[in-house]
Design a protein around this motif. Sequence first.
Motif, PDB file in Angstrom:
ATOM      1  N   VAL A 196       0.815  -1.218   0.000  1.00 45.32           N
ATOM      2  CA  VAL A 196       0.000   0.000   0.000  1.00 45.32           C
ATOM      3  C   VAL A 196       0.850   1.271   0.000  1.00 45.32           C
ATOM      4  CG1 VAL A 196      -2.076  -0.994   1.010  1.00 45.32           C
ATOM      5  CG2 VAL A 196      -0.236  -0.174   2.517  1.00 45.32           C
ATOM      6  N   GLU A 197       2.123   1.138   0.304  1.00 47.89           N
ATOM      7  CA  GLU A 197       2.945   2.345   0.406  1.00 47.89           C
ATOM      8  C   GLU A 197       4.423   1.971   0.354  1.00 47.89           C
ATOM      9  OE1 GLU A 197       1.686   5.050   3.619  1.00 47.89           O
ATOM     10  OE2 GLU A 197       3.831   5.288   4.058  1.00 47.89           O
ATOM     11  N   LEU A 198       5.198   2.893  -0.232  1.00 46.25           N
ATOM     12  CA  LEU A 198       6.651   2.720  -0.200  1.00 46.25           C
ATOM     13  C   LEU A 198       7.238   3.880   0.576  1.00 46.25           C
ATOM     14  CD1 LEU A 198       7.302   1.900  -3.986  1.00 46.25           C
ATOM     15  CD2 LEU A 198       6.902   0.286  -2.096  1.00 46.25           C
ATOM     16  N   ARG A 199       8.247   3.611   1.380  1.00 52.26           N
ATOM     17  CA  ARG A 199       8.937   4.685   2.095  1.00 52.26           C
ATOM     18  C   ARG A 199      10.311   4.862   1.439  1.00 52.26           C
ATOM     19  NH1 ARG A 199       7.112   6.636   7.168  1.00 52.26           N
ATOM     20  NH2 ARG A 199       4.920   6.659   6.617  1.00 52.26           N
ATOM     21  N   CYS A 200      10.535   6.081   0.995  1.00 50.68           N
ATOM     22  CA  CYS A 200      11.752   6.347   0.226  1.00 50.68           C
ATOM     23  C   CYS A 200      12.447   7.589   0.779  1.00 50.68           C
ATOM     24  CB  CYS A 200      11.417   6.612  -1.238  1.00 50.68           C
ATOM     25  SG  CYS A 200      10.542   5.246  -2.033  1.00 50.68           S
ATOM     26  N   THR A 201      13.723   7.730   0.434  1.00 52.46           N
ATOM     27  CA  THR A 201      14.425   8.986   0.702  1.00 52.46           C
ATOM     28  C   THR A 201      14.830   9.599  -0.627  1.00 52.46           C
ATOM     29  OG1 THR A 201      16.391   7.633   0.996  1.00 52.46           O
ATOM     30  CG2 THR A 201      15.344   8.472   2.995  1.00 52.46           C
ATOM     31  N   PHE A 202      14.925  10.927  -0.629  1.00 51.86           N
ATOM     32  CA  PHE A 202      15.365  11.577  -1.871  1.00 51.86           C
ATOM     33  C   PHE A 202      16.731  12.209  -1.649  1.00 51.86           C
ATOM     34  CE2 PHE A 202      14.847  16.345  -1.817  1.00 51.86           C
ATOM     35  CZ  PHE A 202      14.656  16.483  -0.462  1.00 51.86           C
ATOM     36  N   ASP A 203      17.454  12.435  -2.726  1.00 51.75           N
ATOM     37  CA  ASP A 203      18.757  13.079  -2.644  1.00 51.75           C
ATOM     38  C   ASP A 203      18.625  14.516  -3.151  1.00 51.75           C
ATOM     39  OD1 ASP A 203      21.261  14.090  -2.944  1.00 51.75           O
ATOM     40  OD2 ASP A 203      22.057  12.406  -4.132  1.00 51.75           O
ATOM     41  N   PRO A 204      18.657  15.512  -2.244  1.00 54.69           N
ATOM     42  CA  PRO A 204      18.437  16.915  -2.629  1.00 54.69           C
ATOM     43  C   PRO A 204      19.438  17.412  -3.672  1.00 54.69           C
ATOM     44  CG  PRO A 204      18.640  16.676  -0.235  1.00 54.69           C
ATOM     45  CD  PRO A 204      18.967  15.346  -0.824  1.00 54.69           C
ATOM     46  N   GLN A 205      20.578  16.711  -3.792  1.00 50.38           N
ATOM     47  CA  GLN A 205      21.610  17.116  -4.741  1.00 50.38           C
ATOM     48  C   GLN A 205      21.253  16.829  -6.200  1.00 50.38           C
ATOM     49  OE1 GLN A 205      25.481  17.452  -3.752  1.00 50.38           O
ATOM     50  NE2 GLN A 205      24.326  18.554  -2.190  1.00 50.38           N
ATOM     51  N   THR A 206      20.207  16.045  -6.401  1.00 47.62           N
ATOM     52  CA  THR A 206      19.922  15.555  -7.759  1.00 47.62           C
ATOM     53  C   THR A 206      18.760  16.289  -8.406  1.00 47.62           C
ATOM     54  OG1 THR A 206      18.473  13.857  -6.814  1.00 47.62           O
ATOM     55  CG2 THR A 206      20.771  13.227  -7.269  1.00 47.62           C
ATOM     56  N   ARG A 207      18.388  17.406  -7.876  1.00 47.39           N
ATOM     57  CA  ARG A 207      17.215  18.126  -8.368  1.00 47.39           C
ATOM     58  C   ARG A 207      17.267  18.371  -9.884  1.00 47.39           C
ATOM     59  NH1 ARG A 207      13.704  23.002  -6.128  1.00 47.39           N
ATOM     60  NH2 ARG A 207      13.168  23.951  -8.111  1.00 47.39           N
TER      61      ARG A 207
END
Length: 578
Positions: free
Chosen positions: A439-450
């Motif tokens: 029902v859901e995925l928990r992810c992190t993003f990399d702010p450097q890759t905008r």
Amino acid sequence: MSKESQANRSDEVQRDFIRDIISKAVAQSGDKMQVHTRFPPEPNGYLHIGHAKSICLNFGLAKDFGGICNLRFDDTNPAKEEDEYVNSIIEDVKWLGWDWGENLFFASDYFDRMYELAKELIRAGKAYVCDLSTEEIRKMRGTLTEPGTNSPFRDRSAEENLELFERMKNGEFPDGSKVLRAKIDMASSNLNMRDPVMYRILHATHHRTGDKWCIYPMYDWAHGLEDSFEGITHSVCTLEFEDHRPLYDWFLEQLGIHHPQQIEFARLNLTYTVMSKRKLLSLVEQNYVSGWDDPRMPTISGLRRRGFSPEAIREFCRVIGVNKQNSCVDYALLEHCLRKDLNKTSKRVMAVLNPLKVVITNFPEDGVEQLEAINNPEDASQGSRKVPFSKELYIEREDFMEEPPKKFFRLAPGREVRLRYAYFITCNEVIKDDKGEIVELRCTFDPQTRGGDAPDGRKVKATLHWVSAEHAIDGKVNIYDHLFTTENPEKVEEGGDFTDNINKDSLKTLNCKLEPSLADVKPFERVQFERLGYFCCDKDSTPDNIIFNKTVGLKDTWAKILKQRDNQAKQKQQKKKS
Ligand code: ATP
Ligand code: MG
């Protein structure tokens, strides 16, 4: 030349056997001839893609030769004709991009003139009133190997014929009791020349002439006259009229009036569909489709609602060209022409058809970023737009696999992918409900890759489309398949009917999530949903109930078909050699 190399040369001057014939005629006239063609639909149904071939041919000839093309309604059969059809035909020809100027005509406007010319033939002893029934006429017509038998009414005097014909017109006789026939030759090797029927009695109300007429002209008699009255130079029609050409010529010769040249070409057939108006009408009447403009129909109005552009249809007609061999064109070629046009013209947007929630755990709770997205990489003039990015997103369910096989490069636990126009994200955790469904995925993003790549040069193997959950708009998407399960729906088992081949799963409707820039999408607007295909806003769509129809996927199957054919041809050649 292969179909593909043809398809890639859109600026080339078109050449075909009809253009060759007309070029010669123009040259022979010392360049004085003004080419005059016509498109003559019977208003007994909506136009289909086959008609588009004839429209593009007739209007295209007029355009290429600096001539005129008439739009003429061949409304000689009161039983099946309606104003609704007339209006739809006008709309469709216009939409395809053709203009007839002042030259809009109705065959029914010529009924008086036709009647007078019929009397002229009677006076010349070349037509007679016959009391035989349709059945008797058919029986006495003979066969391809046996001559027919003269009607016992064949030698009526001109006076008697004139009197009876007038009484037929005045409504004194019941339907089917008499006909007017041309007096030609019951032993002719061409069955069409065996005293064909010119008029029949029909006490019916006509959509334009009302109850004025109780007799109606038959096609073969009427069509040549219509062409002649309008000064048509080249009367282009489909191959089944080839055997009627001697009759077309005979009538005009007997009357000594302007005589256009009839030229026949092969009609268009397409795989996975039927093309006759009678069959299309039965699909509508039996509710296999929602109407003449159902996006699965091969009608011009159906194709328009599906998302076809007039340019794509015209390009298709150019690519298939005209010739004298009946054949069946692959539906994939039509789609190929469509994609070529939509790729150039369609704005790209993001939509998720089968949403799976993604939470970006390291993104601020109420944060929203407006990211720059390019509207059409094929056309810089379309500019760019902003798409909101936030903590909760949707991605396509198919873009995630918990246990990915070798060749699956999209999102999976522990894996990093790019979100289009946004950031790299890595999946850290998979949340399931009690039934074990994700029902859901928990992810992190990399702010450097905008908006682009990672500064450290690390690569990802997939770019996914997405929408921001908070900002997404709910919409509906209709996904279509062919209306028939077989390439040739007309091929049926003994005693069967083409509807036996109907595809029962040709429509699926999904609830989807759309990027917010689609809030003010208008009916008939065409877009590309990135990675999913081309879609067109339905005519019934409203801001509260946005509906899209899937026009066509992104993958060009035509190129693959060509490659297969190429390989087959090569294999054959190699076999021959060895
Ligand atoms: P249908 O068989 O679908 O009822 P039709 O020939 O009876 O078609 P019309 O209204 O008489 O329909 O057609 C108008 C013109 O369009 C005619 O000149 C006809 O030859 C042409 N036309 C119809 N179908 C096709 C087709 N599949 N390919 C090319 N031209 C076509
Ligand atoms: Mg017809």
